[in-house]
Design a protein around this motif. Structure first.
Motif, PDB file in Angstrom:
ATOM      1  N   UNK A 214     -10.126   5.127   6.829  1.00  0.00           N
ATOM      2  CA  UNK A 214     -10.059   3.766   6.306  1.00  0.00           C
ATOM      3  C   UNK A 214      -8.652   3.211   6.518  1.00  0.00           C
ATOM      4  N   UNK A 215      -8.527   1.901   6.397  1.00  0.00           N
ATOM      5  CA  UNK A 215      -7.227   1.229   6.480  1.00  0.00           C
ATOM      6  C   UNK A 215      -7.107   0.348   5.247  1.00  0.00           C
ATOM      7  N   UNK A 216      -6.323   0.774   4.274  1.00  0.00           N
ATOM      8  CA  UNK A 216      -6.249   0.085   2.988  1.00  0.00           C
ATOM      9  C   UNK A 216      -5.291  -1.102   2.989  1.00  0.00           C
ATOM     10  N   UNK A 217      -4.222  -1.020   3.748  1.00  0.00           N
ATOM     11  CA  UNK A 217      -3.206  -2.081   3.697  1.00  0.00           C
ATOM     12  C   UNK A 217      -3.710  -3.354   4.378  1.00  0.00           C
ATOM     13  N   UNK A 225      -0.018  -5.397   0.870  1.00  0.00           N
ATOM     14  CA  UNK A 225      -0.625  -4.819  -0.333  1.00  0.00           C
ATOM     15  C   UNK A 225      -1.879  -4.020  -0.025  1.00  0.00           C
ATOM     16  N   UNK A 226      -2.228  -3.130  -0.943  1.00  0.00           N
ATOM     17  CA  UNK A 226      -3.492  -2.403  -0.835  1.00  0.00           C
ATOM     18  C   UNK A 226      -4.662  -3.357  -1.042  1.00  0.00           C
ATOM     19  N   UNK A 227      -5.750  -3.067  -0.361  1.00  0.00           N
ATOM     20  CA  UNK A 227      -6.963  -3.873  -0.460  1.00  0.00           C
ATOM     21  C   UNK A 227      -8.147  -2.946  -0.711  1.00  0.00           C
ATOM     22  N   UNK A 228      -9.343  -3.533  -0.730  1.00  0.00           N
ATOM     23  CA  UNK A 228     -10.547  -2.730  -0.810  1.00  0.00           C
ATOM     24  C   UNK A 228     -10.878  -2.035   0.493  1.00  0.00           C
ATOM     25  N   UNK A 229     -10.144  -2.364   1.558  1.00  0.00           N
ATOM     26  CA  UNK A 229     -10.374  -1.770   2.879  1.00  0.00           C
ATOM     27  C   UNK A 229     -10.477  -2.837   3.939  1.00  0.00           C
ATOM     28  N   UNK A 230      -9.623  -2.752   4.969  1.00  0.00           N
ATOM     29  CA  UNK A 230      -9.586  -3.764   6.028  1.00  0.00           C
ATOM     30  C   UNK A 230     -10.227  -3.285   7.328  1.00  0.00           C
ATOM     31  N   UNK A 231     -10.720  -2.056   7.333  1.00  0.00           N
ATOM     32  CA  UNK A 231     -11.380  -1.549   8.533  1.00  0.00           C
ATOM     33  C   UNK A 231     -11.509  -0.048   8.458  1.00  0.00           C
ATOM     34  N   UNK A 232     -12.361   0.488   9.305  1.00  0.00           N
ATOM     35  CA  UNK A 232     -12.572   1.933   9.337  1.00  0.00           C
ATOM     36  C   UNK A 232     -13.102   2.323  10.697  1.00  0.00           C
ATOM     37  N   UNK A 291     -18.139   4.401   0.684  1.00  0.00           N
ATOM     38  CA  UNK A 291     -17.002   3.517   0.815  1.00  0.00           C
ATOM     39  C   UNK A 291     -17.390   2.248   1.567  1.00  0.00           C
ATOM     40  N   UNK A 292     -16.581   1.242   1.411  1.00  0.00           N
ATOM     41  CA  UNK A 292     -16.765  -0.022   2.121  1.00  0.00           C
ATOM     42  C   UNK A 292     -15.407  -0.386   2.707  1.00  0.00           C
ATOM     43  N   UNK A 293     -15.194  -0.248   4.002  1.00  0.00           N
ATOM     44  CA  UNK A 293     -16.151  -0.359   5.105  1.00  0.00           C
ATOM     45  C   UNK A 293     -16.578   0.948   5.781  1.00  0.00           C
ATOM     46  N   UNK A 294     -16.326   2.111   5.188  1.00  0.00           N
ATOM     47  CA  UNK A 294     -16.757   3.347   5.840  1.00  0.00           C
ATOM     48  C   UNK A 294     -18.276   3.420   5.996  1.00  0.00           C
ATOM     49  N   UNK A 295     -19.004   2.890   5.031  1.00  0.00           N
ATOM     50  CA  UNK A 295     -20.464   2.925   5.108  1.00  0.00           C
ATOM     51  C   UNK A 295     -20.959   2.241   6.381  1.00  0.00           C
ATOM     52  N   UNK A 415      -7.838 -10.949  10.220  1.00  0.00           N
ATOM     53  CA  UNK A 415      -8.166  -9.528  10.263  1.00  0.00           C
ATOM     54  C   UNK A 415      -6.965  -8.774  10.809  1.00  0.00           C
ATOM     55  N   UNK A 416      -6.955  -7.493  10.574  1.00  0.00           N
ATOM     56  CA  UNK A 416      -5.983  -6.638  11.235  1.00  0.00           C
ATOM     57  C   UNK A 416      -6.414  -6.441  12.682  1.00  0.00           C
ATOM     58  N   UNK A 417      -5.421  -6.386  13.584  1.00  0.00           N
ATOM     59  CA  UNK A 417      -5.718  -6.197  14.999  1.00  0.00           C
ATOM     60  C   UNK A 417      -5.469  -4.766  15.458  1.00  0.00           C
ATOM     61  N   UNK A 418      -5.279  -3.847  14.514  1.00  0.00           N
ATOM     62  CA  UNK A 418      -4.885  -2.489  14.907  1.00  0.00           C
ATOM     63  C   UNK A 418      -5.780  -1.414  14.299  1.00  0.00           C
ATOM     64  N   UNK A 419      -6.997  -1.768  13.928  1.00  0.00           N
ATOM     65  CA  UNK A 419      -7.876  -0.772  13.315  1.00  0.00           C
ATOM     66  C   UNK A 419      -8.170   0.340  14.331  1.00  0.00           C
TER      67      UNK A 419
END
Length: 433
Positions: A214-217, A225-232, A291-295, A415-419
């Motif tokens: 996961x990518x929390x930042x 900051x930490x988030x609920x998840x920006x990608x996986x 997890x979200x977005x692991x699911x 969105x993050x461009x580095x997932x």
């Protein structure tokens, strides 16, 4: 079977998309759902934390299985209410869900049963100064966590002791997360690479699922900051077969055994957030659900029918069960409303989703969306879309998912461009060019 999925996020869209393909699912409902889920299931206007409302609907409609996505209804005792009404539910009881509902309970369980995790202490509102003293004993960096549920935002990684003091005061004295931060955990900061391990659990057996990361930042380069998840993405190369077996043997199965021994048998999805340190894997946190977005990436890679596996968990017969997975890699990139995880706008129209999802190896999972005027999809949350792609390699999945994102017309999104950057062959963060 009549199946009800509880929740309204990207995780629940992925679950509905997967369950809708099962020949065993005669009818599929989702409460409350979202604009994307409405294409897979009949959406029901009942909030995910409305325990009595969900129970009454399930009884009235003769639901055979309820699949609970988010943590709040699990911690709120939805499984207990459904079970008392004679309805099968996939997820842990209220007592077992405390593994996620209280970080202090989780840490104490690990201490009692020798499960590897970071050094820690618990503090309540009267102990702010003692918490600061313990922070100095640990030294920076260190981590301050709200004990209860805080929508994935109750963890502060403090690089200095001054930041630790601020985080402690914000939680214990300013009640930043309400009741969730009436008690906190202060713990050492583990160093290494993070990974996620998921297992289906039937109270005794833990069936390990493919690895994810996961990518929390919030921002590129794991900043912000930490988030609920920006990608996986999945699989995570850091989780070798040997390491997965070590995690199963030293963390997951001992936790399942410990919960059974303490009279809180765990059924459902057990998610372990891990730090792969020089001394081996250590537990960062447990979640009591997918997890979200692991699911999203797991469901994209799943070859088997999910529904029988969920029933096997409920019935306690997982020991002889197995699942098959596609060998392809999957990446999910979250598009969020600008300002998230702080203040953000809602109701912004989102266009060209059909074009973005035209590739058969791309799926756009909706999280915070609803239908606006003239049936247009509009934003309705912080994390709004989870664009997910398969590829023969992680690099191919990476290129495919960002090509799809570039088709989406939503000026208010980012969105993050580095997932997936850690696992890409270059080992460097891809540029935005």
């Amino acid at each position: 079977m009549k199946v009800l999925v509880v929740g309204s996020g990207g995780r629940e869209h992925a679950l509905c998309w997967t369950l809708a393909a099962s020949p065993l699912a005669d009818a599929l409902y989702c409460a409350p759902g979202n604009a994307g889920i409405a294409q897979e299931a009949t959406c029901v206007d009942i909030k995910a934390d409305d325990v009595s409302g969900l129970r009454d609907f399930a009884v009235k409609e003769g639901i055979d299985l309820v699949v609970i996505g988010p943590e709040a209804p699990l911690v709120g005792g939805l499984v207990d209410e459904l079970s008392a009404a004679g309805i099968k539910a996939f997820g842990p009881t209220k007592a077992a869900a405390e593994l996620e509902g209280s970080k202090g309970f989780m840490k104490d369980l690990c201490a009692r049963h020798g499960i590897p995790t970071a050094a820690y202490r618990r503090f309540d509102e009267a102990d702010a100064e003692a918490a600061k003293a313990y922070a100095r004993e640990l030294g920076a960096p260190l981590v301050v966590k709200a004990d209860g549920l805080a929508a994935g935002k109750g963890v502060t990684v403090c690089q200095t002791l001054e930041e630790a003091d601020e985080a402690i005061d914000a939680m214990l004295r300013d009640h930043r997360f309400g009741e969730a931060s009436a008690e906190i955990v202060v713990e050492e900061c583990l160093i290494g690479e993070e990974a996620s391990a998921f297992a289906l659990v039937d109270g005794e057996t833990a069936l390990l699922l493919p690895s994810c990361q996961d990518h929390k930042r919030a921002y590129d380069g794991d900043t912000g900051p930490n988030t609920g998840g920006m990608g996986a993405y999945s699989p995570a190369p850091v989780m070798t077969a040997e390491l997965e077996e070590q995690v199963r043997r030293e963390i997951l199965q001992p936790t399942v055994d410990a919960m059974k021994a303490e009279g809180r048998p765990f059924k459902g999805v057990l998610y372990a957030g891990l730090m792969i340190t020089e001394d081996g894997p250590k537990l960062l946190e447990f979640n009591a659900r997918f997890g979200d977005p692991e699911c999203q990436v797991l469901m994209m890679r799943l070859m088997s029918d999910l529904l029988p596996a969920l029933v096997a968990c409920c019935d306690g017969v997982l020991k002889s069960f197995d699942l098959r997975w596609y060998v392809e890699s999957a990446i999910c990139v979250v598009m969020a409303a600008r300002g998230y995880p702080g203040d953000y706008m809602k109701g912004e129209p989102i266009g060209r989703l059909d074009k973005a999802g035209a590739d058969n190896d791309v799926m756009i999972f909706h999280a915070g969306t609803k239908l606006g005027d003239q049936g247009r999809v509009v934003s309705n949350g912080g994390r709004v879309l989870g664009i997910t792609a398969l590829g023969n390699s992680l690099a191919e999945a990476h290129d495919r998912v960002y090509a799809a994102i570039d088709e989406i017309d939503w000026p208010g999104g980012f969105c993050r461009r580095d997932i997936g950057w850690r696992a890409l062959s270059s080992g460097t963060i891809p540029s935005e060019d």
